[in-house]
Design a protein around this motif. Structure first.
Motif, mmCIF file in Angstrom:
data_model
loop_
_atom_site.group_PDB
_atom_site.id
_atom_site.type_symbol
_atom_site.label_atom_id
_atom_site.label_comp_id
_atom_site.label_asym_id
_atom_site.label_seq_id
_atom_site.Cartn_x
_atom_site.Cartn_y
_atom_site.Cartn_z
ATOM 1 N N ARG A 1 -9.490 -4.939 15.176
ATOM 2 C CA ARG A 1 -8.907 -3.767 15.849
ATOM 3 C C ARG A 1 -7.384 -3.872 15.879
ATOM 4 O O ARG A 1 -6.679 -2.871 15.691
ATOM 5 N N GLU A 2 -6.882 -5.085 16.122
ATOM 6 C CA GLU A 2 -5.433 -5.316 16.133
ATOM 7 C C GLU A 2 -4.832 -4.989 14.765
ATOM 8 O O GLU A 2 -3.777 -4.357 14.667
ATOM 9 N N ARG B 1 -6.082 -2.923 12.504
ATOM 10 C CA ARG B 1 -6.162 -1.466 12.333
ATOM 11 C C ARG B 1 -5.011 -0.780 13.074
ATOM 12 O O ARG B 1 -4.377 0.134 12.544
ATOM 13 N N ALA B 2 -4.729 -1.223 14.292
ATOM 14 C CA ALA B 2 -3.638 -0.631 15.079
ATOM 15 C C ALA B 2 -2.290 -0.889 14.423
ATOM 16 O O ALA B 2 -1.425 -0.008 14.389
ATOM 17 N N ASP C 1 0.602 1.824 13.007
ATOM 18 C CA ASP C 1 1.827 1.821 13.805
ATOM 19 C C ASP C 1 3.034 2.258 12.975
ATOM 20 O O ASP C 1 3.592 1.478 12.200
#
Length: 81
Positions: free
Chosen positions: A13-14, A16-17, A21
């Motif tokens: 998830r990190e 993907r974020a 960004d």
């Protein structure tokens, strides 16, 4: 989901974020450093998964299909091969 799987899901998830960004991408060198760091974290977390690793999850991780790996983890279907 066990702890190792939860940690891997969080790292995915990190990643993907980070990819999404826009602010991070304004500094391409730093952005690539951050991507490399999260990739190393994902590789390390892969090694902590209980054996045998679900074949579908292993397939997605080996091919760096991280969105599919995350979907597999979140679906909670790791007991089914």
């Amino acid at each position: 989901m066990n702890l190792a799987e939860a940690n891997l899901a969080a790292a995915l998830r990190e990643r993907r974020a980070l990819i999404a960004d826009e602010t991070s991408r304004q500094d391409p060198e730093r952005h690539l450093e951050r991507l490399a760091a999260i990739s190393e974290k994902i590789f390390a977390l892969e090694r902590t998964l209980p054996r045998p690793v679900n074949s579908r999850l292993a397939h997605y991780l080996a091919r760096c299909s991280y969105d599919k790996a995350l979907e597999t983890l979140e679906a909670g279907s790791l007991g089914e091969d």
